[in-house]
Design a protein around this motif. Structure first.
Motif, mmCIF file in Angstrom:
data_model
loop_
_atom_site.group_PDB
_atom_site.id
_atom_site.type_symbol
_atom_site.label_atom_id
_atom_site.label_comp_id
_atom_site.label_asym_id
_atom_site.label_seq_id
_atom_site.Cartn_x
_atom_site.Cartn_y
_atom_site.Cartn_z
ATOM 1 N N MET A 1 6.435 -11.452 -6.967
ATOM 2 C CA MET A 1 6.354 -11.472 -8.523
ATOM 3 C C MET A 1 6.408 -10.079 -9.036
ATOM 4 O O MET A 1 5.743 -9.227 -8.692
ATOM 5 N N TYR A 2 7.253 -9.924 -10.170
ATOM 6 C CA TYR A 2 7.611 -8.666 -10.663
ATOM 7 C C TYR A 2 6.905 -8.035 -11.564
ATOM 8 O O TYR A 2 6.967 -6.979 -12.122
ATOM 9 N N ALA A 3 6.128 -8.917 -12.568
ATOM 10 C CA ALA A 3 5.411 -8.450 -13.823
ATOM 11 C C ALA A 3 4.429 -9.317 -14.404
ATOM 12 O O ALA A 3 3.982 -10.364 -13.698
ATOM 13 N N GLY A 4 4.278 -9.170 -15.808
ATOM 14 C CA GLY A 4 3.183 -9.749 -16.202
ATOM 15 C C GLY A 4 3.205 -9.753 -17.780
ATOM 16 O O GLY A 4 4.164 -9.310 -18.311
ATOM 17 N N PRO A 77 7.273 -1.137 -6.651
ATOM 18 C CA PRO A 77 7.691 -2.344 -6.219
ATOM 19 C C PRO A 77 6.518 -3.243 -5.706
ATOM 20 O O PRO A 77 5.388 -2.323 -5.319
ATOM 21 N N THR A 78 6.434 -4.391 -5.330
ATOM 22 C CA THR A 78 5.358 -4.735 -4.758
ATOM 23 C C THR A 78 5.667 -4.475 -3.301
ATOM 24 O O THR A 78 6.475 -3.777 -2.615
ATOM 25 N N ALA A 79 4.330 -4.727 -2.604
ATOM 26 C CA ALA A 79 4.372 -4.072 -1.127
ATOM 27 C C ALA A 79 5.494 -4.790 -0.311
ATOM 28 O O ALA A 79 6.069 -3.962 0.345
ATOM 29 N N SER A 80 5.846 -5.941 -0.609
ATOM 30 C CA SER A 80 6.854 -6.634 0.341
ATOM 31 C C SER A 80 8.091 -6.203 -0.025
ATOM 32 O O SER A 80 8.991 -5.917 0.779
ATOM 33 N N ASN A 81 8.378 -6.216 -1.366
ATOM 34 C CA ASN A 81 9.797 -5.697 -2.108
ATOM 35 C C ASN A 81 9.928 -4.087 -1.572
ATOM 36 O O ASN A 81 11.090 -3.764 -0.905
ATOM 37 N N ILE A 85 12.933 -2.365 0.441
ATOM 38 C CA ILE A 85 13.709 -1.497 0.037
ATOM 39 C C ILE A 85 13.703 -0.155 0.986
ATOM 40 O O ILE A 85 14.727 0.626 1.184
ATOM 41 N N GLN A 86 12.604 0.285 1.709
ATOM 42 C CA GLN A 86 12.529 1.207 2.426
ATOM 43 C C GLN A 86 13.406 1.021 3.801
ATOM 44 O O GLN A 86 13.935 1.933 4.289
ATOM 45 N N SER A 87 13.233 -0.172 4.288
ATOM 46 C CA SER A 87 14.134 -0.618 5.424
ATOM 47 C C SER A 87 15.749 -0.176 5.160
ATOM 48 O O SER A 87 16.427 0.415 6.059
ATOM 49 N N LEU A 113 7.508 5.975 -3.121
ATOM 50 C CA LEU A 113 6.752 5.090 -4.194
ATOM 51 C C LEU A 113 5.621 4.480 -3.676
ATOM 52 O O LEU A 113 5.635 3.834 -2.317
ATOM 53 N N GLY A 114 4.734 4.150 -4.465
ATOM 54 C CA GLY A 114 3.661 3.353 -4.024
ATOM 55 C C GLY A 114 4.138 1.834 -4.202
ATOM 56 O O GLY A 114 5.160 1.577 -4.194
ATOM 57 N N HIS A 115 2.994 0.873 -4.146
ATOM 58 C CA HIS A 115 3.380 -0.349 -4.120
ATOM 59 C C HIS A 115 2.437 -1.232 -5.360
ATOM 60 O O HIS A 115 1.186 -0.796 -5.171
ATOM 61 N N ASP A 116 2.878 -2.104 -6.034
ATOM 62 C CA ASP A 116 2.095 -2.835 -6.692
ATOM 63 C C ASP A 116 1.664 -2.410 -8.290
ATOM 64 O O ASP A 116 1.469 -2.881 -9.009
ATOM 65 N N ASP A 117 1.114 -1.140 -8.173
ATOM 66 C CA ASP A 117 0.177 -0.606 -9.038
ATOM 67 C C ASP A 117 1.115 -0.215 -10.533
ATOM 68 O O ASP A 117 2.293 0.021 -10.290
ATOM 69 N N LEU A 118 0.328 0.051 -11.618
ATOM 70 C CA LEU A 118 0.973 0.325 -12.696
ATOM 71 C C LEU A 118 1.309 1.905 -12.656
ATOM 72 O O LEU A 118 0.551 2.750 -11.831
ATOM 73 N N VAL A 119 2.470 2.306 -13.017
ATOM 74 C CA VAL A 119 2.880 3.730 -13.165
ATOM 75 C C VAL A 119 2.407 4.354 -14.265
ATOM 76 O O VAL A 119 2.233 3.754 -15.157
ATOM 77 N N PRO A 120 2.424 5.761 -14.262
ATOM 78 C CA PRO A 120 2.137 6.370 -15.742
ATOM 79 C C PRO A 120 3.077 5.898 -16.775
ATOM 80 O O PRO A 120 2.439 5.507 -17.901
ATOM 81 N N PHE A 121 4.235 5.649 -16.565
ATOM 82 C CA PHE A 121 5.123 5.290 -17.723
ATOM 83 C C PHE A 121 4.626 3.655 -18.032
ATOM 84 O O PHE A 121 4.626 3.457 -19.430
ATOM 85 N N GLY A 122 4.316 2.900 -17.266
ATOM 86 C CA GLY A 122 3.743 1.675 -17.735
ATOM 87 C C GLY A 122 2.503 1.825 -18.177
ATOM 88 O O GLY A 122 2.300 0.754 -19.399
ATOM 89 N N ALA A 123 1.515 2.668 -17.839
ATOM 90 C CA ALA A 123 0.524 2.974 -18.713
ATOM 91 C C ALA A 123 0.795 3.210 -19.993
ATOM 92 O O ALA A 123 -0.214 2.701 -21.057
#
Length: 439
Positions: A1-4, A77-81, A85-87, A113-123
């Motif tokens: 799931m990519y967003a909200g 990205p989400t944790a699974s995504n 990507i890293q792979s 990159l982290g995972h799932d969390d909002l980035v400052p740009f998103g905030a």
């Protein structure tokens, strides 16, 4: 799931308001930085696109009241995504000899990159949305009628909600300070998340067909440029997704963006469009039914009546005036992009004449994830009172929807009763489809 998304409901008149002069004196001070990537490319990032207005917001006709919905801001990205990507990046970094200079940056590249969390740009996106909504709707606010704010429980969505309330308060010069009042658990009944239908299918079959088509030319490039990497179709889509993810996280153009041209991004855009259509939209039998509960909550707010629903609503919360009041002028709900797609589809918005082709994109299509669910997307349902009659109009990212489904006029207005009647799918609890979520 990519967003909200975020939902806002307002009740009041836009004319002869004592707060109108105060609203006019407010200056909107955007905080979202420029990303340095041409807009024509950003708009091809589908649901990873930073928010942009799909049209200029049309002022409402005299005597209007409003509902609104918005997605959370840009995120990691989400944790699974992210793991996928890293792979993919590791496959490329294992190549001994790059044949194309554009890939040399990978020698010193670190995926961080982290995972799932909002980035400052998103905030900042969410903060700016809060500012904008105060400036646009401040005449509907009073100390006793603050926005009622809900969120689903994912942290990035909660953070989007609280950044929105902070922006709203800031724009009001701290006169009005709404708070996040209800957080709906994604492990329970939740109209702000699409987790209530465990037997819903996915759109993988359809997206895989197009992915094989649009990535074919890129396989030839990477086989020559990075011999031995042996990238799959999914690997290539992962690399393209790194362009928007790194760009919004670092707030500067990602070097991965330079690996692809506009044609590639157009192919990626359609790949994501198909994912939304066949994952949660009209192409998925159990996609629209996941938006039924929210639509029934919307009807309750529009008609100031108790929620009538037997799907994914939380009946305990929706029956309490403390957790589901019906006397506010603004309601704001924050959720995910997949759930927004289900809500659009449950309502009957953006329904194409034919299912989306898995092999041939229609350049005239209106089903574009970048305009339906970019980061910080907004679904706005406005209730308007004109000549003592109640009307509804709907905007998605400020683009006024025609509402043929309930006899909308040239201003996108249809009578409230007609809108409610048009929502037979929701009012019938999805016509029995919800039970199939638990076969």
């Amino acid at each position: 799931m990519y967003a909200g998304f975020f939902a806002l409901l307002l009740f009041g008149s836009f004319f002869d308001s004592p707060k109108a002069t105060f609203a006019a004196s407010v200056t909107f001070k955007p905080t979202t930085p420029s990303l340095g990537v041409p807009e024509n490319i950003q708009h091809l990032w589908a649901n990873f696109a930073p928010y942009f207005a799909a049209a200029e917001y049309p002022a409402p006709p005299p005597g209007c009241v409003i509902n609104q919905v918005e997605r959370h801001g840009a995120r990691f990205p989400t944790a699974s995504n992210g793991a996928q990507i890293q792979s993919t990046v590791q496959k490329l970094q294992a190549v001994r000899d790059f044949k194309v200079p554009r890939l040399e940056f990978l020698r010193n590249f670190t995926y961080d990159l982290g995972h799932d969390d909002l980035v400052p740009f998103g905030a900042a996106q969410s903060f700016d949305a809060g500012q904008l909504h105060f400036v646009r709707y401040s005449e509907l606010i009073s100390p006793n009628k603050l926005p009622f704010v809900r969120s689903t429980s994912a942290q990035r969505v909660v953070d989007s909600a609280t950044n929105w309330t902070a922006g709203f308060s800031f724009a009001s010069q701290n006169r009005f300070t709404p708070v996040l009042s209800v957080v709906l658990s994604e492990s329970a009944n939740d109209t702000l998340d699409d987790s209530s239908c465990p037997d819903a299918g996915s759109g993988d079959e359809q997206t895989n067909v197009w992915q094989a088509i649009y990535t074919a030319p890129l396989h030839a490039f990477f086989e020559q440029a990075a011999p031995g990497a042996n990238l799959t179709d999914t690997d290539i889509s992962n690399l393209i997704a790194l362009c928007p993810f790194e760009t919004v996280a670092k707030e500067k153009p990602s070097q991965f963006c330079d690996l692809f041209n506009q044609t590639t991004f157009e192919g990626f855009e359609y790949f994501e469009d198909l994912g939304k259509f066949y994952g949660n939209g009209y192409g998925q039998e159990l996609g629209p039914v996941q938006g039924v509960g929210y639509v029934n909550e919307l009807i309750a707010r529009l008609t100031n009546s108790p929620v009538q629903d037997a799907t994914q609503t939380n009946r305990t919360l929706d029956s309490s005036p403390q957790t589901f009041p019906l006397d506010r002028t603004i309601y704001a709900d924050f959720s995910h992009d997949n759930q927004m797609i289900s809500i659009y589809s449950a309502m009957g918005l953006f329904r194409p004449a034919q299912p989306l082709s898995t092999t041939t994109p229609d350049p005239r299509r209106t089903w574009l994830a970048s305009k339906l669910v970019p980061f910080s997307a907004k679904l706005v349902t406005e209730r308007l009172e004109c000549d003592r009659k109640q009307f509804v109009r709907i905007l998605v990212d400020d683009s006024l929807q025609p509402l043929e489904l309930c006899g909308g006029d040239k201003n996108g207005l249809c009578e409230l009763d007609a809108f409610v009647q048009s929502q037979g799918f929701a009012r019938s609890n999805g016509g029995g489809l919800f039970q199939r979520c638990f076969a």
